[in-house]
Motif scaffolding. Sequence first.
Motif, short mmCIF file in Angstrom:
data_model
loop_
_atom_site.label_atom_id
_atom_site.label_comp_id
_atom_site.label_asym_id
_atom_site.label_seq_id
_atom_site.Cartn_x
_atom_site.Cartn_y
_atom_site.Cartn_z
N ALA A 277 0.86 -1.18 0.00
CA ALA A 277 0.00 0.00 0.00
C ALA A 277 0.90 1.23 0.00
CB ALA A 277 -0.93 0.01 1.21
N GLU A 278 0.30 2.38 -0.23
CA GLU A 278 1.05 3.63 -0.16
C GLU A 278 0.59 4.37 1.08
OE1 GLU A 278 2.51 7.35 -2.98
OE2 GLU A 278 1.02 5.92 -3.71
N ILE A 297 1.86 -2.22 6.77
CA ILE A 297 0.78 -1.35 6.30
C ILE A 297 -0.20 -2.13 5.44
CG2 ILE A 297 2.15 0.76 6.43
CD1 ILE A 297 2.64 0.52 3.41
N ALA A 298 0.09 -3.40 5.18
CA ALA A 298 -0.81 -4.30 4.46
C ALA A 298 -0.27 -5.72 4.63
CB ALA A 298 -0.91 -3.94 2.99
N THR A 299 -1.15 -6.70 4.41
CA THR A 299 -0.72 -8.10 4.46
C THR A 299 -0.47 -8.65 3.05
OG1 THR A 299 -3.04 -8.79 4.49
CG2 THR A 299 -1.91 -8.59 6.62
N GLU A 300 -0.66 -7.83 2.03
CA GLU A 300 -0.73 -8.29 0.65
C GLU A 300 0.51 -9.04 0.17
OE1 GLU A 300 -1.44 -6.43 -3.84
OE2 GLU A 300 -2.05 -5.31 -2.04
N LEU A 301 1.68 -8.46 0.33
CA LEU A 301 2.86 -9.01 -0.33
C LEU A 301 3.27 -10.36 0.24
CD1 LEU A 301 5.04 -5.82 -0.93
CD2 LEU A 301 3.16 -6.78 -2.27
N HIS A 302 3.08 -10.57 1.52
CA HIS A 302 3.41 -11.89 2.09
C HIS A 302 2.36 -12.93 1.72
CE1 HIS A 302 6.40 -9.71 4.53
NE2 HIS A 302 7.00 -10.88 4.61
N LEU A 303 1.11 -12.53 1.59
CA LEU A 303 0.08 -13.48 1.15
C LEU A 303 0.35 -13.92 -0.28
CD1 LEU A 303 -3.12 -11.91 2.74
CD2 LEU A 303 -1.98 -14.03 3.41
N LYS A 304 0.84 -13.01 -1.12
CA LYS A 304 1.19 -13.40 -2.49
C LYS A 304 2.38 -14.35 -2.50
CE LYS A 304 -0.66 -9.36 -4.90
NZ LYS A 304 -0.34 -8.15 -5.68
N LEU A 467 -0.22 -2.52 -8.22
CA LEU A 467 -0.20 -3.96 -7.99
C LEU A 467 -1.26 -4.71 -8.79
CD1 LEU A 467 0.34 -3.77 -4.13
CD2 LEU A 467 2.02 -4.56 -5.79
N ALA A 468 -2.02 -3.98 -9.61
CA ALA A 468 -3.12 -4.60 -10.36
C ALA A 468 -2.70 -4.88 -11.81
CB ALA A 468 -4.35 -3.69 -10.34
N LEU A 507 6.53 -0.36 -9.53
CA LEU A 507 6.92 0.00 -8.17
C LEU A 507 8.07 1.00 -8.17
CD1 LEU A 507 6.65 -3.43 -6.30
CD2 LEU A 507 5.07 -1.49 -6.22
N GLU A 508 9.00 0.84 -9.08
CA GLU A 508 10.10 1.80 -9.17
C GLU A 508 9.57 3.18 -9.55
OE1 GLU A 508 12.81 0.01 -11.90
OE2 GLU A 508 13.87 -1.14 -10.34
N GLU A 509 8.59 3.24 -10.44
CA GLU A 509 8.00 4.52 -10.82
C GLU A 509 7.26 5.13 -9.64
OE1 GLU A 509 6.75 7.87 -12.93
OE2 GLU A 509 8.39 6.43 -13.24
N GLN A 510 6.57 4.32 -8.86
CA GLN A 510 5.88 4.81 -7.68
C GLN A 510 6.87 5.39 -6.68
OE1 GLN A 510 4.15 1.88 -4.98
NE2 GLN A 510 2.30 3.13 -4.80
#
Length: 592
Positions: A277-278, A297-304, A467-468, A507-510
């Motif tokens: 997340a940002e 700040i999120a659970t997303e990346l480890h769930l992936k 991430l989409a 992600l690098e652009e972000q």
Amino acid sequence: MEAVKAWSFTKQLHPWKHLFHFSSSTPSAIRRSSHSSLVLRCCSSTTTATAAGGRNRRSSSSSSSSSSTSSTESVRAIRLQKVEELRSKGLEPYAYRWDRTHSANQLQDIYKHLANGEEMNGENDHVSIAGRIVARRAFGKLAFFTLRDDSGTIQLYCEKGRLVNDQFNQLKNLVDIGDILGASGSIKRTEKGELSIYVNSFAILTKSLLPLPDKYHGLTHVDKRYRQRYIDMISNPEVAEVFRQRAKIMSEVRRTVESFGFIEVETPVLQGAAGGAEARPFVTYHNSLGRDLYLRIATELHLKRMLVGGFEKVYEIGRIFRNEGISNRHNPEFTTIEMYEAYSDYESMINMAEEIVTRCALAIHGKLTIDYQGIEICLERPWRRETMHNLVKEATGIDFNELGDDLKACKEVTLRTLGELDYKDKSSIEACTSVGHLLNEVFEIVVEPKLLQPTFVLDYPIEISPLAKRHRSHAGLTERFELFICGRELANAFSELTDPVDQRGRLEEQVRQHNEKRAEAVSETDSTEVKIKKDDDESYEVMLDDDFLTALEYGMPPASGLGLGIDRLVMLLTDSASIRDVIAFPVPKNQD
């Protein structure tokens, strides 16, 4: 009332040991194995103490004149005296246990057909209960206490004629509102229809030292309610009910997703890089490792990562931490459910979001039409689905599909069309760095507050969805939706990006865009404006999670993911105006 207790306790009490009668002559008495707690045992004697009654009348008079001026500290001092006096007599006012046979609600249900004035005195009608005293009153030779436990309330009916010597007066002096009592006896319903325990014995299980808030005014200071939630729950039973309903919602969410084959997993709260997340993270320092760590700040990346590892349906209900503002919708720590399903796209998550919300609504309300803050919400499926582009065009007349990629021209058209805007909204539009950001800003300002009924907003700009997955039919968009109810985002879902090269580039652009804003703020360190910016969302550092990108390079299957805010769902289903009303112990705004 407290003043009379102090006077009576310190000046007028007879020695107590002969008053606490542990006789076995009363067959209905429910025994206790430990005699360390204060137990007042009723018997059949009708002996009264006239002098004691006179003292009680004087103390009652004294109470009425002094209770209004008693401070919390004086009340505490009085109750501490009672604690010490009890212990000096070998009686422990903080018990080890109490054996209960029923809850208050169970008794109310079992004896709901008992007629007014009727008493049940059979062998199976002798009960034992425990809870907090929340009200008390005395009328001559009768005293009534309202006892509340986790399930509800019931009355304790105490009769002077059933107490030996001076026990009735001692009862009124020993038991304060707020004390936790155990009581046993038979069941009766008063002439006025109040189901009661006709007390044979009772024990002070916990002596309270501080008075509860005033019965008629309660705990009204908002920040104090949140900071001292335990008092709020005692004073306002409806507050505790919200958290019972929250527990029921959490259980229903788990039942729902697990019925579709999802497995619950746990991922780290402390992370080397805050991703998914940002948002500004909380930073801590690990002494042994000698480096900073971040609260997630999120659970997303480890769930992936779990999907990469071979799991196909995973979810986590977890606490999330974001070092940002506090409002009716935002708390620095909050709860979400995130789930990921291999071999599916965001269309399947639309169905999952509907399933979760409707099943929870039925669990709480038994119906799909609910009221939220005076607005009737219909949760009957299917819910409306519309693209962000179409919703903005519908609300403003601006068709971003026809405006092209000239950001300056798009801003001019937007500002001219929207007309008068407050300074904050106008500044937000002028600060947009792409047409995609501009489209989203207009949506948030104009459209979002009007989405009262359940609405899936589809196909977000790629610039705000790193991430989409890219939309398979529309360039510049992603396969992403957000669910809105009552003008609030409730859920967010993607067809997940699985291309590791594309993911790294986005992600690098972000990170690049964020660091440009951060550098701009830091470069103006002497200005007053920068002193404000030091606390805004651009002043923190954003890092790539290289390990996540490495995991993607091993291959993640096509997948969809959904994140849903548990707190906002509870708000909706309990008609709570603020997120702080549905979090048991929210971060206090003021510690004073």
